[in-house]
Design a protein around this motif. Sequence first.
Motif, PDB file in Angstrom:
ATOM      1  N   THR A 179      48.231  26.507  79.959  1.00  0.00           N
ATOM      2  CA  THR A 179      48.082  24.886  79.744  1.00  0.00           C
ATOM      3  C   THR A 179      47.506  23.918  78.701  1.00  0.00           C
ATOM      4  O   THR A 179      46.745  25.009  77.930  1.00  0.00           O
ATOM      5  N   ALA A 180      48.084  23.577  78.097  1.00  0.00           N
ATOM      6  CA  ALA A 180      47.853  22.896  76.949  1.00  0.00           C
ATOM      7  C   ALA A 180      46.524  21.835  76.597  1.00  0.00           C
ATOM      8  O   ALA A 180      46.552  21.045  78.317  1.00  0.00           O
ATOM      9  N   PRO A 181      45.888  21.411  75.269  1.00  0.00           N
ATOM     10  CA  PRO A 181      45.081  20.602  75.513  1.00  0.00           C
ATOM     11  C   PRO A 181      45.567  19.406  75.559  1.00  0.00           C
ATOM     12  O   PRO A 181      46.809  18.359  75.019  1.00  0.00           O
ATOM     13  N   LEU A 182      44.950  18.572  75.942  1.00  0.00           N
ATOM     14  CA  LEU A 182      45.319  16.794  76.460  1.00  0.00           C
ATOM     15  C   LEU A 182      44.855  16.835  75.092  1.00  0.00           C
ATOM     16  O   LEU A 182      45.377  15.219  74.334  1.00  0.00           O
ATOM     17  N   HIS A 183      43.920  16.472  73.686  1.00  0.00           N
ATOM     18  CA  HIS A 183      43.457  16.173  73.403  1.00  0.00           C
ATOM     19  C   HIS A 183      42.411  16.980  72.179  1.00  0.00           C
ATOM     20  O   HIS A 183      41.996  18.178  72.852  1.00  0.00           O
ATOM     21  N   VAL A 184      42.923  16.819  71.177  1.00  0.00           N
ATOM     22  CA  VAL A 184      43.697  18.121  69.912  1.00  0.00           C
ATOM     23  C   VAL A 184      42.485  16.407  68.676  1.00  0.00           C
ATOM     24  O   VAL A 184      42.961  16.593  68.607  1.00  0.00           O
ATOM     25  N   ALA A 185      41.410  17.419  68.747  1.00  0.00           N
ATOM     26  CA  ALA A 185      40.411  17.125  67.102  1.00  0.00           C
ATOM     27  C   ALA A 185      40.750  18.053  66.446  1.00  0.00           C
ATOM     28  O   ALA A 185      40.924  19.419  66.346  1.00  0.00           O
ATOM     29  N   ILE A 186      41.085  17.422  65.062  1.00  0.00           N
ATOM     30  CA  ILE A 186      41.016  18.703  63.505  1.00  0.00           C
ATOM     31  C   ILE A 186      39.933  18.169  62.281  1.00  0.00           C
ATOM     32  O   ILE A 186      40.051  17.129  62.222  1.00  0.00           O
ATOM     33  N   ILE A 187      38.863  19.071  61.871  1.00  0.00           N
ATOM     34  CA  ILE A 187      38.637  19.094  60.792  1.00  0.00           C
ATOM     35  C   ILE A 187      39.276  19.590  60.060  1.00  0.00           C
ATOM     36  O   ILE A 187      39.593  20.889  59.539  1.00  0.00           O
ATOM     37  N   MET A 188      39.695  18.455  59.388  1.00  0.00           N
ATOM     38  CA  MET A 188      40.581  18.360  58.341  1.00  0.00           C
ATOM     39  C   MET A 188      39.651  19.330  56.509  1.00  0.00           C
ATOM     40  O   MET A 188      39.377  18.996  55.981  1.00  0.00           O
ATOM     41  N   ASP A 189      39.843  20.535  56.400  1.00  0.00           N
ATOM     42  CA  ASP A 189      38.845  21.488  55.548  1.00  0.00           C
ATOM     43  C   ASP A 189      39.528  22.416  54.637  1.00  0.00           C
ATOM     44  O   ASP A 189      40.765  22.631  54.923  1.00  0.00           O
ATOM     45  N   GLY A 190      39.402  21.948  53.319  1.00  0.00           N
ATOM     46  CA  GLY A 190      40.249  23.419  52.490  1.00  0.00           C
ATOM     47  C   GLY A 190      40.699  22.751  51.433  1.00  0.00           C
ATOM     48  O   GLY A 190      41.459  23.233  50.444  1.00  0.00           O
ATOM     49  N   ASN A 191      41.286  20.970  51.087  1.00  0.00           N
ATOM     50  CA  ASN A 191      41.725  20.330  50.258  1.00  0.00           C
ATOM     51  C   ASN A 191      41.756  20.769  48.653  1.00  0.00           C
ATOM     52  O   ASN A 191      42.075  22.183  47.744  1.00  0.00           O
ATOM     53  N   GLY A 192      40.366  21.523  48.775  1.00  0.00           N
ATOM     54  CA  GLY A 192      39.758  21.474  47.105  1.00  0.00           C
ATOM     55  C   GLY A 192      39.734  22.888  46.643  1.00  0.00           C
ATOM     56  O   GLY A 192      40.540  23.332  45.592  1.00  0.00           O
ATOM     57  N   ARG A 193      39.658  23.679  48.003  1.00  0.00           N
ATOM     58  CA  ARG A 193      39.566  24.903  47.418  1.00  0.00           C
ATOM     59  C   ARG A 193      40.877  25.457  47.418  1.00  0.00           C
ATOM     60  O   ARG A 193      41.498  26.453  46.262  1.00  0.00           O
ATOM     61  N   TRP A 194      42.669  24.435  47.599  1.00  0.00           N
ATOM     62  CA  TRP A 194      43.925  24.967  47.987  1.00  0.00           C
ATOM     63  C   TRP A 194      43.961  24.575  46.159  1.00  0.00           C
ATOM     64  O   TRP A 194      44.558  25.141  45.534  1.00  0.00           O
ATOM     65  N   ALA A 195      43.054  23.508  46.234  1.00  0.00           N
ATOM     66  CA  ALA A 195      43.299  22.905  45.231  1.00  0.00           C
ATOM     67  C   ALA A 195      43.192  24.007  44.004  1.00  0.00           C
ATOM     68  O   ALA A 195      43.712  24.240  43.099  1.00  0.00           O
ATOM     69  N   LYS A 196      41.799  24.554  43.457  1.00  0.00           N
ATOM     70  CA  LYS A 196      41.317  25.713  42.480  1.00  0.00           C
ATOM     71  C   LYS A 196      41.191  26.223  42.853  1.00  0.00           C
ATOM     72  O   LYS A 196      42.068  26.898  41.794  1.00  0.00           O
ATOM     73  N   ALA A 197      42.435  27.475  43.891  1.00  0.00           N
ATOM     74  CA  ALA A 197      42.958  28.522  43.985  1.00  0.00           C
ATOM     75  C   ALA A 197      44.376  27.887  43.242  1.00  0.00           C
ATOM     76  O   ALA A 197      44.933  29.146  42.508  1.00  0.00           O
ATOM     77  N   ARG A 198      44.940  27.054  42.675  1.00  0.00           N
ATOM     78  CA  ARG A 198      46.021  26.743  41.938  1.00  0.00           C
ATOM     79  C   ARG A 198      45.844  26.105  40.659  1.00  0.00           C
ATOM     80  O   ARG A 198      46.527  25.743  39.836  1.00  0.00           O
ATOM     81  N   MET A 199      44.494  26.387  40.067  1.00  0.00           N
ATOM     82  CA  MET A 199      44.004  25.621  39.021  1.00  0.00           C
ATOM     83  C   MET A 199      44.950  24.355  38.955  1.00  0.00           C
ATOM     84  O   MET A 199      45.122  23.452  38.147  1.00  0.00           O
ATOM     85  N   LEU A 200      44.483  24.013  40.075  1.00  0.00           N
ATOM     86  CA  LEU A 200      45.166  22.135  40.494  1.00  0.00           C
ATOM     87  C   LEU A 200      43.872  20.957  40.008  1.00  0.00           C
ATOM     88  O   LEU A 200      42.578  21.746  40.969  1.00  0.00           O
ATOM     89  N   PRO A 201      43.780  19.886  39.560  1.00  0.00           N
ATOM     90  CA  PRO A 201      42.301  18.644  40.060  1.00  0.00           C
ATOM     91  C   PRO A 201      43.205  18.802  41.576  1.00  0.00           C
ATOM     92  O   PRO A 201      43.657  18.892  42.596  1.00  0.00           O
ATOM     93  N   ARG A 202      41.799  18.706  42.080  1.00  0.00           N
ATOM     94  CA  ARG A 202      41.033  18.115  43.785  1.00  0.00           C
ATOM     95  C   ARG A 202      42.104  17.170  44.162  1.00  0.00           C
ATOM     96  O   ARG A 202      42.104  17.344  45.280  1.00  0.00           O
TER      97      ARG A 202
END
Length: 232
Positions: free
Chosen positions: A2-25
């Motif tokens: 069964t496939a979901p008809l409505h998917v909602a996403i909380i897009m989290d982690g941009n800042g941590r992705w940048a921090k891990a690479r020593m880049l600005p947010r």
Amino acid sequence: MTAPLHVAIIMDGNGRWAKARMLPRIAGHRRGVEAVRRVVRAAADLNIGTLTLYAFSSENWRRPADEVSDLMGLLRRFIQSDIDELVGEGVRLAVIGDYRALAPDLVALIDDAIARTLANDGPLLVIALNYGAQAEIAATARRLARQVASGELAAEAIDERVFEGALPSGGLPPVDLLIRTSGEQRLSNFLLWQAAYAELLFVDTLWPDFGPDELAGAVRAFGARQRRFGGL
């Protein structure tokens, strides 16, 4: 499966992705926009009829002013650069939240993008901007209370169906699958009414690294669950 008809996403982690690479947010937010493009295409391939993305919450105004300005700039560029592709692929665009409180030029861009995709009959892409679910529910309660006070509506007539229809986002189908990236496990005031019976999936992947494979995996996980809606 069964496939979901409505998917909602909380897009989290941009800042941590940048921090891990020593880049600005802002570098993380830029990569996050690339993830949006990948996921929108992947959702269409997976026959997800409605995809709702939490782009900017009503609480995000508490962030530093320069970061908020960067986010709004990225939103402008996304609309300007991607609207033709959305139109060409038949995607319909909708926005929930008090986006009219944003800068007038950005509001005009959003209104134009919505109008250009209005006649499309493909997947629905919903962007939550300056959105907060509690504020949405409270505003709906006030609207219905005014109708009761004026005699337009009987208090006894207000049930779940009437309340849902009065929500500013009342045209959205119920959320089947709600995903949050980055390992955090909370809803952060997102689609609280619509996600009443959503399957929740919290993944460790940071949003800039989320793509078609991760979305397909989430859909598979959804298909393996049994949804009882309070029954046996």
